[in-house]
Design an enzyme around this catalytic site. Structure first.
Site, short mmCIF file in Angstrom:
data_model
loop_
_atom_site.label_atom_id
_atom_site.label_comp_id
_atom_site.label_asym_id
_atom_site.label_seq_id
_atom_site.Cartn_x
_atom_site.Cartn_y
_atom_site.Cartn_z
N ARG A 299 29.52 36.45 39.32
CA ARG A 299 30.50 37.23 39.24
C ARG A 299 29.54 38.79 39.17
NH1 ARG A 299 36.18 36.81 38.70
NH2 ARG A 299 36.43 34.42 39.14
N ASP B 72 43.14 42.78 38.70
CA ASP B 72 43.25 41.45 38.06
C ASP B 72 44.30 41.39 37.15
OD1 ASP B 72 42.19 38.80 37.86
OD2 ASP B 72 41.62 39.17 35.74
N CYS C 266 41.56 33.75 44.31
CA CYS C 266 42.71 33.46 45.36
C CYS C 266 42.60 34.76 46.07
CB CYS C 266 43.72 32.76 44.89
SG CYS C 266 43.47 31.05 44.55
N SER D 109 43.38 32.56 40.10
CA SER D 109 41.89 33.13 40.03
C SER D 109 41.20 32.66 41.27
CB SER D 109 41.25 32.20 38.95
OG SER D 109 41.89 32.63 37.54
N HIS E 163 49.00 38.45 35.64
CA HIS E 163 47.82 38.40 36.44
C HIS E 163 47.78 38.84 37.86
CE1 HIS E 163 44.54 35.27 37.37
NE2 HIS E 163 43.95 36.22 37.25
N LYS F 92 41.37 38.20 29.71
CA LYS F 92 42.44 36.94 29.68
C LYS F 92 43.20 36.63 28.35
CE LYS F 92 41.42 36.93 33.84
NZ LYS F 92 42.04 36.63 35.13
N ARG G 15 35.73 29.89 32.78
CA ARG G 15 36.62 29.53 31.83
C ARG G 15 36.86 28.16 31.53
NH1 ARG G 15 41.23 30.44 33.49
NH2 ARG G 15 40.94 30.97 35.65
N TYR H 234 30.47 33.39 28.37
CA TYR H 234 31.19 33.75 29.64
C TYR H 234 32.34 34.10 29.90
CZ TYR H 234 30.63 33.56 34.80
OH TYR H 234 30.34 33.77 36.20
P1 GTP Z 1 39.67 36.18 39.93
O1 GTP Z 1 38.61 37.41 39.53
O2 GTP Z 1 39.08 34.90 39.62
O3 GTP Z 1 41.08 36.64 39.52
O4 GTP Z 1 39.72 36.28 41.57
P2 GTP Z 1 40.69 36.99 42.62
O5 GTP Z 1 41.96 36.61 42.77
O6 GTP Z 1 40.37 38.59 42.57
O7 GTP Z 1 39.73 36.58 44.20
P3 GTP Z 1 38.70 37.23 45.14
O8 GTP Z 1 39.36 38.59 45.76
O9 GTP Z 1 37.36 37.55 44.34
O10 GTP Z 1 38.47 36.33 46.20
C1 GTP Z 1 38.11 34.97 45.88
C2 GTP Z 1 37.62 34.29 47.11
O11 GTP Z 1 38.33 34.21 48.07
C3 GTP Z 1 36.39 35.08 47.86
O12 GTP Z 1 35.43 34.19 48.16
C4 GTP Z 1 37.07 35.73 48.90
O13 GTP Z 1 36.27 35.81 49.99
C5 GTP Z 1 37.98 34.81 49.15
N1 GTP Z 1 39.23 35.52 50.04
C6 GTP Z 1 39.91 36.54 49.56
N2 GTP Z 1 40.73 37.22 50.36
C7 GTP Z 1 40.90 36.24 51.49
C8 GTP Z 1 41.62 36.07 52.57
O14 GTP Z 1 42.62 36.93 52.76
N3 GTP Z 1 41.35 34.94 53.38
C9 GTP Z 1 40.47 34.40 53.31
N4 GTP Z 1 40.34 33.04 53.98
N5 GTP Z 1 39.79 34.18 51.84
C10 GTP Z 1 39.77 35.19 51.20
C1 SPV Z 2 39.85 34.64 36.25
O1 SPV Z 2 39.27 33.70 36.25
O2 SPV Z 2 40.98 34.80 36.70
C2 SPV Z 2 39.09 35.75 36.18
C3 SPV Z 2 37.68 35.63 35.71
O3 SPV Z 2 39.26 36.82 36.57
S1 SPV Z 2 37.65 35.33 34.09
O4 SPV Z 2 37.37 36.89 33.44
O5 SPV Z 2 36.39 34.52 33.73
O6 SPV Z 2 38.76 34.91 33.45
MN MN Z 3 41.80 36.91 37.31
#
Ligand code: GTP
Ligand code: SPV
Ligand code: MN
Length: 591
Positions: free
Chosen positions: A376, A287, A262, A260, A238, A218, A80, A209
């Site tokens: 992704r 999400d 996290c 994002s 979110h 979003k 983004r 993207y």
């Molecule tokens: P968006 O799709 O961007 O909104 O991201 P998201 O909030 O869904 O994050 P996602 O679950 O994909 O995790 C992002 C990164 O954080 C990944 O590389 C995970 O491995 C890492 N991660 C997720 N949960 C944990 C956790 O409990 N502890 C740690 N140390 N890392 C974590």
């Molecule tokens: C985020 O960035 O919070 C996502 C990926 O979930 S995107 O769809 O690119 O915004």
């Molecule tokens: Mn997201």
């Protein structure tokens, strides 16, 4: 996920409003042909095979990853672009200091010039879509026009596209969110993501993207929807939505907002640790969450999406076996690396070696990670081993707790509970988090990200906080509000908390607090568990670490409160007095 086509009426004849808008866009962009998506599985396969034939999509090893394909985006178009994303309201104050603003007349003129003739020689795809179950009163429809078949394929997985959505638009009198997208020439100097919340429209150009281009996500489901939700009395957030079932068979739903990359997708698909037998986890969403006050005084939530656009790196059988299994078939990968066997590869996939990096070069560690850090997967939600059928319930699910969190190596404890809804709004508003690869820009910088919505709130944050306070005041049974942090680090940079499956230990305490069963100690920032209040059975964690994770350091928190006060003051008179009063309360208690 596609809706079954079942109409004898030609698609352009279903809704006059949609047809007229398509005609006006075509007159401006001058495509070679116009294609209306019906949402059928046959259509998906045809579009996919066309992209493979053109070399834009690569078939992966079909023996080990059946139905999986790789897409490589332009190397300058991988995340983004928040600095190129604008909220174009009549009045600048309505967008707020939290958004980039452009005058709508100026923005439209700029976009018109970029759109003029931009689809010459290309196909214009018309994608009618529904955010949320087609039969849900909480769902909302839109139409995305795009010149990208890759975007069309993603939309087909992420939303309910096709005839059903178009028919719903017609039945609702022809109202829909208008999203116009063109890949343009991919020059970052000609890349803009414009939102016109007052007229429910989106204009995006110059990126193919993710959140820049899949306009249902979003742009619609957060920026436009948050604006709409404010005037209609609901919340567009979110947040993931997850069902947690304890060994007694009681299932409760919680929604959690983390910025994002996290941990939302991971928490939504969590696998209970072996030491917590009998627990079951069900995913409703990973999400985005739309919540409406129900007649019963509870908050009810739907997931407007039907697929996951998830971060690939870090996914492995240890961190998230559900996700690992889910993406072994029928998955669209974007910007991952390849093994010598033509399998997708990413950092954290331990059972193979990278041969080709995400750009297509022979892998060389000197060039950085093999897979892009924001690579992704796009996959249908129904492929999730713990998919919850309740995701299709038109009423949604009742929310017992709301959880906010960020990625903070310092300060924020593992978990704390807000005193009440108004204090909970302060807790959500005070989220700060280290930046990640999900957006372009420097990674690892702590920034304020209230409710994890900094890039997504479609209006002034001051008004947004006031709206949150109002929604809670109307709820007879508001969810309890919590804050978590899985990312605290020790002096050596190691994580203090194991995270992933073990996060269920924290969720158990949260649910027990909601049920009035768990103990806690009152602190200046809210209620914290003492180490003995958490189920740490079988966990290899030192008493020092768990002590640190459950301690509030008054001096550091006083500095945090002062910093947050300055931030809230940026919104001037729009910051609700009640929120400032909550902050004063925390400051007072810290003394
Ligand atoms: P968006 O799709 O961007 O909104 O991201 P998201 O909030 O869904 O994050 P996602 O679950 O994909 O995790 C992002 C990164 O954080 C990944 O590389 C995970 O491995 C890492 N991660 C997720 N949960 C944990 C956790 O409990 N502890 C740690 N140390 N890392 C974590
Ligand atoms: C985020 O960035 O919070 C996502 C990926 O979930 S995107 O769809 O690119 O915004
Ligand atoms: Mn997201």
């Amino acid at each position: 996920m596609a809706t079954a086509p079942h109409t004898l009426v030609p698609l352009p004849d279903v809704s006059k409003n949609v047809a007229e808008w398509v005609a006006s866009v075509a007159a401006l962009t001058q495509p070679e042909r116009i294609y209306w998506c019906d949402g059928s599985p046959a259509e998906f396969k045809r579009l996919r095979d066309e992209l493979v034939a053109k070399g834009e999509l690569r078939e992966l090893n079909q023996k080990t990853f059946p139905g999986c394909y790789l897409y490589r985006s332009d190397p300058t178009d991988v995340a983004r672009v928040e600095h190129l994303t604008f909220i174009c309201t009549q009045r600048k104050e309505d967008a707020g200091p939290n958004n980039n603003w452009m005058d709508p007349v100026e923005a439209k003129a700029k976009m018109r010039a970029l759109y003029a003739g931009c689809m010459k020689g290309r196909t214009l795809y018309v994608i009618p879509y529904c955010m949320g179950p087609l039969d849900s009163p909480y769902a909302r429809c839109g139409v995305e026009i795009t010149d990208s078949a890759y975007v069309t394929l993603n939309m087909a997985i992420m939303t309910r596209i096709g005839v059903g959505a178009l028919q719903r638009i017609a039945q609702e009198g022809g109202d829909f969110v208008r999203g116009l997208h063109s890949t343009g020439d991919l020059n970052p100097a000609r890349r803009f993501i414009m939102h016109f919340p007052e007229e429910l429209s989106i204009q995006s150009v110059g990126s193919g993207y993710g959140g820049n281009a899949l306009l249902g996500k979003k742009c619609h489901a957060l920026r436009i929807a948050s604006y709409q939700a404010r005037s209609e009395g609901w919340l567009a957030e979110h947040m993931l939505i997850v069902g947690l079932q304890n060994p007694r068979g009681e299932r409760r739903y919680v929604a959690a907002a983390f910025p994002s990359a996290c941990g939302k997708t991971n928490l939504a698909m969590l696998i209970p640790p072996d030491t917590m037998p009998g627990w079951k986890v069900f995913t409703v969403g990973d999400d985005i969450c739309w919540m409406q006050p129900g007649a019963d005084g509870q908050l009810w939530a739907i997931n407007p999406e039907s697929g996951y656009f998830g971060v690939v790196p870090g996914t492995n059988p240890k961190t998230n076996k559900n996700a690992y299994d889910m993406i072994r078939r029928d998955t669209l990968f974007t910007n991952v690396a390849l093994t010598a066997d033509n399998e997708p590869w990413w950092e954290g996939r331990k059972d193979a070696e990278p041969a080709i990096d995400w750009i297509g070069r022979p892998y060389d560690p000197k060039n950085g990670p093999a897979a892009h850090p924001n690579s992704r997967f796009t996959v249908a939600a129904t492929q999730n081993p713990c998919y919850d059928q309740a995701a299709e319930d038109p009423r949604g699910v009742p929310i017992a707790a709301l959880i906010f969190g960020g990625r903070r190596r310092e300060l924020a404890p593992l978990v704390y509970e807000a005193r009440d809804w108004a204090h909970g709004v302060l807790v959500g508003a005070s989220v700060a988090s280290e930046t990640t690869a999900a957006a372009t820009g420097e990674v690892g910088i702590v920034r304020r990200d209230p409710m994890a919505m900094k890039p997504f709130a479609g209006y002034n944050y001051g008004d947004y906080f006031a709206h949150w306070l109002n929604v809670g005041a109307k709820l007879k049974h508001p969810p309890k509000i919590f804050h978590v942090n899985w990312f605290r680090q020790d002096a050596k940079g190691g994580f203090l908390w194991p995270g992933f499956g073990d996060n269920l230990r924290v969720l158990e305490w949260i649910l027990d607090r909601c049920a009035g069963r768990a103990q806690a100690q009152e602190t200046a920032i809210g209620w914290l568990p003492r180490p003995q209040d958490l189920d740490l059975k079988g966990l290899d964690i030192s008493p020092e670490a768990i002590g640190e994770l459950t301690t509030v350091h008054s001096e550091a928190w006083s500095r945090e409160v002062a910093d947050f006060r300055k931030y809230l003051q940026e919104f001037g008179a729009r910051t609700p007095a009640a929120l400032m009063a909550e902050l004063d309360g925390v400051a007072q208690r810290l003394k």
